[in-house]
Design a protein around this motif. Structure first.
Motif, PDB file in Angstrom:
ATOM      1  N   ALA A  75      -7.956   0.996  -0.891  1.00 33.05           N
ATOM      2  CA  ALA A  75      -8.532   0.070  -2.015  1.00 33.05           C
ATOM      3  C   ALA A  75      -8.568   1.119  -3.320  1.00 33.05           C
ATOM      4  O   ALA A  75      -9.107   2.107  -3.287  1.00 33.05           O
ATOM      5  CB  ALA A  75      -9.810  -0.504  -1.769  1.00 33.05           C
ATOM      6  N   TYR A  76      -8.158   0.769  -4.390  1.00 36.14           N
ATOM      7  CA  TYR A  76      -8.388   1.365  -5.541  1.00 36.14           C
ATOM      8  C   TYR A  76      -9.177   0.438  -6.646  1.00 36.14           C
ATOM      9  O   TYR A  76      -8.529  -0.741  -6.888  1.00 36.14           O
ATOM     10  CB  TYR A  76      -7.047   2.033  -6.147  1.00 36.14           C
ATOM     11  N   THR A  77     -10.092   1.018  -7.266  1.00 37.76           N
ATOM     12  CA  THR A  77     -10.587   0.206  -8.454  1.00 37.76           C
ATOM     13  C   THR A  77     -11.253   1.138  -9.816  1.00 37.76           C
ATOM     14  O   THR A  77     -11.776   2.057  -9.486  1.00 37.76           O
ATOM     15  CB  THR A  77     -11.854  -0.423  -7.687  1.00 37.76           C
ATOM     16  N   LEU A  78     -10.679   0.539 -10.917  1.00 34.82           N
ATOM     17  CA  LEU A  78     -11.327   0.876 -12.117  1.00 34.82           C
ATOM     18  C   LEU A  78     -12.462   0.000 -12.241  1.00 34.82           C
ATOM     19  O   LEU A  78     -12.267  -1.152 -12.282  1.00 34.82           O
ATOM     20  CB  LEU A  78     -10.214   0.875 -13.047  1.00 34.82           C
ATOM     21  N   GLU A  79     -13.582   0.631 -12.673  1.00 32.96           N
ATOM     22  CA  GLU A  79     -14.792  -0.341 -12.907  1.00 32.96           C
ATOM     23  C   GLU A  79     -15.575   0.153 -14.139  1.00 32.96           C
ATOM     24  O   GLU A  79     -15.814   1.190 -14.418  1.00 32.96           O
ATOM     25  CB  GLU A  79     -15.629   0.079 -11.829  1.00 32.96           C
ATOM     26  N   ALA A  80     -16.025  -0.921 -14.853  1.00 33.19           N
ATOM     27  CA  ALA A  80     -17.217  -0.673 -16.120  1.00 33.19           C
ATOM     28  C   ALA A  80     -18.037  -1.771 -15.652  1.00 33.19           C
ATOM     29  O   ALA A  80     -18.201  -2.733 -15.499  1.00 33.19           O
ATOM     30  CB  ALA A  80     -16.215  -0.744 -17.090  1.00 33.19           C
ATOM     31  N   GLY A  81     -19.485  -1.130 -16.151  1.00 37.27           N
ATOM     32  CA  GLY A  81     -20.553  -1.986 -15.830  1.00 37.27           C
ATOM     33  C   GLY A  81     -21.720  -1.775 -16.904  1.00 37.27           C
ATOM     34  O   GLY A  81     -21.766  -0.857 -17.506  1.00 37.27           O
ATOM     35  N   LEU A  82     -22.817  -2.460 -16.709  1.00 34.30           N
ATOM     36  CA  LEU A  82     -24.167  -2.251 -17.263  1.00 34.30           C
ATOM     37  C   LEU A  82     -25.173  -2.246 -16.294  1.00 34.30           C
ATOM     38  O   LEU A  82     -25.204  -2.806 -15.244  1.00 34.30           O
ATOM     39  CB  LEU A  82     -24.611  -3.322 -18.306  1.00 34.30           C
ATOM     40  N   ARG A  83     -26.444  -1.201 -16.703  1.00 31.63           N
ATOM     41  CA  ARG A  83     -27.579  -1.199 -15.841  1.00 31.63           C
ATOM     42  C   ARG A  83     -28.564  -1.443 -16.900  1.00 31.63           C
ATOM     43  O   ARG A  83     -28.785  -0.610 -17.874  1.00 31.63           O
ATOM     44  CB  ARG A  83     -27.512   0.127 -15.100  1.00 31.63           C
ATOM     45  N   TYR A  84     -29.597  -2.239 -16.405  1.00 31.91           N
ATOM     46  CA  TYR A  84     -30.768  -2.433 -17.018  1.00 31.91           C
ATOM     47  C   TYR A  84     -31.629  -1.940 -16.308  1.00 31.91           C
ATOM     48  O   TYR A  84     -32.265  -2.131 -15.244  1.00 31.91           O
ATOM     49  CB  TYR A  84     -30.904  -3.901 -17.630  1.00 31.91           C
ATOM     50  N   HIS A  85     -32.520  -0.795 -16.867  1.00 37.84           N
ATOM     51  CA  HIS A  85     -33.762  -0.078 -16.081  1.00 37.84           C
ATOM     52  C   HIS A  85     -34.827  -0.428 -16.615  1.00 37.84           C
ATOM     53  O   HIS A  85     -35.059  -0.336 -17.852  1.00 37.84           O
ATOM     54  CB  HIS A  85     -33.270   1.486 -16.176  1.00 37.84           C
ATOM     55  N   ARG A  86     -35.896  -0.606 -16.026  1.00 40.42           N
ATOM     56  CA  ARG A  86     -37.245  -1.017 -16.225  1.00 40.42           C
ATOM     57  C   ARG A  86     -38.035  -0.113 -15.413  1.00 40.42           C
ATOM     58  O   ARG A  86     -37.908   0.284 -14.069  1.00 40.42           O
ATOM     59  CB  ARG A  86     -37.712  -2.288 -15.685  1.00 40.42           C
ATOM     60  N   LEU A  87     -39.098   0.530 -16.126  1.00 45.61           N
ATOM     61  CA  LEU A  87     -39.898   1.488 -15.406  1.00 45.61           C
ATOM     62  C   LEU A  87     -40.663   1.084 -14.433  1.00 45.61           C
ATOM     63  O   LEU A  87     -41.287  -0.255 -14.295  1.00 45.61           O
ATOM     64  CB  LEU A  87     -40.928   2.066 -16.693  1.00 45.61           C
ATOM     65  N   ASN A  88     -40.796   1.670 -13.327  1.00 41.47           N
ATOM     66  CA  ASN A  88     -41.528   1.463 -11.833  1.00 41.47           C
ATOM     67  C   ASN A  88     -41.083  -0.017 -11.223  1.00 41.47           C
ATOM     68  O   ASN A  88     -41.479  -0.556 -10.583  1.00 41.47           O
ATOM     69  CB  ASN A  88     -42.908   1.250 -12.298  1.00 41.47           C
ATOM     70  N   PHE A  89     -39.946  -0.410 -11.581  1.00 40.96           N
ATOM     71  CA  PHE A  89     -39.466  -1.593 -11.464  1.00 40.96           C
ATOM     72  C   PHE A  89     -37.992  -1.577 -10.554  1.00 40.96           C
ATOM     73  O   PHE A  89     -37.414  -2.088  -9.810  1.00 40.96           O
ATOM     74  CB  PHE A  89     -39.020  -2.565 -12.564  1.00 40.96           C
ATOM     75  N   GLY A  90     -37.054  -0.566 -11.273  1.00 36.28           N
ATOM     76  CA  GLY A  90     -35.607  -0.403 -10.613  1.00 36.28           C
ATOM     77  C   GLY A  90     -34.821  -0.688 -11.932  1.00 36.28           C
ATOM     78  O   GLY A  90     -35.021  -0.661 -12.723  1.00 36.28           O
ATOM     79  N   PHE A  91     -33.625  -1.145 -11.317  1.00 34.35           N
ATOM     80  CA  PHE A  91     -32.527  -1.636 -12.273  1.00 34.35           C
ATOM     81  C   PHE A  91     -31.800  -2.902 -11.695  1.00 34.35           C
ATOM     82  O   PHE A  91     -31.606  -2.864 -10.581  1.00 34.35           O
ATOM     83  CB  PHE A  91     -31.599  -0.442 -12.635  1.00 34.35           C
ATOM     84  N   LEU A  92     -31.318  -3.566 -12.610  1.00 35.32           N
ATOM     85  CA  LEU A  92     -30.283  -4.518 -12.485  1.00 35.32           C
ATOM     86  C   LEU A  92     -29.096  -4.248 -13.090  1.00 35.32           C
ATOM     87  O   LEU A  92     -28.889  -3.436 -14.132  1.00 35.32           O
ATOM     88  CB  LEU A  92     -30.732  -5.900 -13.219  1.00 35.32           C
ATOM     89  N   GLU A  93     -27.957  -4.460 -12.276  1.00 32.50           N
ATOM     90  CA  GLU A  93     -26.525  -3.959 -12.811  1.00 32.50           C
ATOM     91  C   GLU A  93     -25.630  -5.166 -12.779  1.00 32.50           C
ATOM     92  O   GLU A  93     -25.683  -5.963 -11.946  1.00 32.50           O
ATOM     93  CB  GLU A  93     -26.223  -2.780 -12.086  1.00 32.50           C
ATOM     94  N   GLY A  94     -24.521  -5.201 -13.370  1.00 30.87           N
ATOM     95  CA  GLY A  94     -23.397  -5.959 -13.328  1.00 30.87           C
ATOM     96  C   GLY A  94     -22.293  -5.134 -13.797  1.00 30.87           C
ATOM     97  O   GLY A  94     -22.308  -4.441 -14.668  1.00 30.87           O
ATOM     98  N   SER A  95     -21.076  -5.488 -12.937  1.00 31.85           N
ATOM     99  CA  SER A  95     -19.849  -4.790 -13.418  1.00 31.85           C
ATOM    100  C   SER A  95     -18.587  -5.554 -13.022  1.00 31.85           C
ATOM    101  O   SER A  95     -18.734  -6.617 -12.417  1.00 31.85           O
ATOM    102  CB  SER A  95     -19.661  -3.541 -12.654  1.00 31.85           C
TER     103      SER A  95
END
Length: 262
Positions: A75-95
């Motif tokens: 499997a081969y993949t090119l990927e682009a995404g966003l991460r929204y980081h919050r202090l002491n919370f972690g991050f949400l991501e979508g790609s």
């Protein structure tokens, strides 16, 4: 009075800086290389061979039961995404990704000098979309979530390798899109090309390590999907089993490199 105003300006700037550091949006682009462990079974060897007369053509070796070993494809993949980081919370991501998925199948008949190995491979154009949550520990991170991969335009081939006393050699025959549900009318040619044939539903877990602006990732996901064969694909299978609600499934292990942009 002036000293008091300077003091309050410093306090306000510090407060703003602390608040600004509570969240961070990160963009990234990258690529991944994967190994897909095909764990599906019951897909019916005669159909997967692309040879409607498979069980007649290779008698008597195929008259006995067969095994379906686990096979591996890429499997081969090119990927682009966003991460929204919050202090002491972690991050949400979508790609969103763009790549290829190779899906394999294997069936073994007989043993010793009287045996047949059937191998089939289909290549799909793939669009994976990932939504997940993660948490960072210094330079390391852990993430988990859900991925939906649309698969388009199947192209494939199948090879039958035969060992018998008569010395029959292997045969190869293309499968292409004829195994799958597509419109028979040529008017729907563009729909056949761009409508997803299969959607793979994928829970995943992964870890990563940040080397400044470069991130190395390692993800494991379990893939499963309906396998939509055409109704007219029939074989003379002596076992009588048909492809009904058969699923493509397997374990995908991916190693990725992402370039982080802030």
């Amino acid at each position: 009075m002036l000293r008091s105003r300077v003091f309050w300006c410093i306090v306000a700037l510090h407060s703003f800086a602390v608040h600004a550091q509570k969240s961070l949006t990160e963009k990234y682009v990258g690529f991944s290389f994967g190994n897909f462990w095909n764990m599906h079974a019951g897909l019916e060897p005669g159909t997967m061979s692309g040879r409607p007369d498979f069980f007649t053509e290779f008698q008597p070796v195929v008259a006995q039961s067969y095994t379906e070993p686990v096979s591996r494809t890429l499997a081969y993949t090119l990927e682009a995404g966003l991460r929204y980081h919050r202090l002491n919370f972690g991050f949400l991501e979508g790609s969103l990704g763009l790549g290829e998925r190779f899906v394999g199948y294997r069936a073994d008949f007989g043993s010793g000098s009287e045996r047949i190995e059937l191998t089939a491979r289909t290549k799909f154009f793939a669009l994976p979309m990932r939504i997940g949550y993660g948490y960072e520990f210094s330079a390391f991170h852990f993430r988990t979530g859900f991925q939906l991969t649309w698969l388009f335009t199947p192209k494939g081939d199948a090879e039958t390798r035969v060992w018998t006393s008569t010395g029959t050699t292997g045969h190869q025959r293309p499968m292409n899109g004829e195994l799958f549900y597509q419109k028979d009318n040529l008017v729907y040619f563009m729909e056949d090309l761009f409508r997803p044939l299969i959607s793979m539903y994928t829970p995943y877990i992964g870890i990563g390590y940040n080397l400044d602006d470069i991130r190395i990732t390692f993800d494991i996901s379990y893939n499963f999907s309906p396998y939509p064969f055409r109704n007219f694909v029939k074989t003379d299978n002596p076992f009588g089993n048909e492809i009904i609600d058969a699923q493509l499934r397997g374990l995908l292990v991916e190693l990725g490199v992402h370039f982080r942009i802030f």
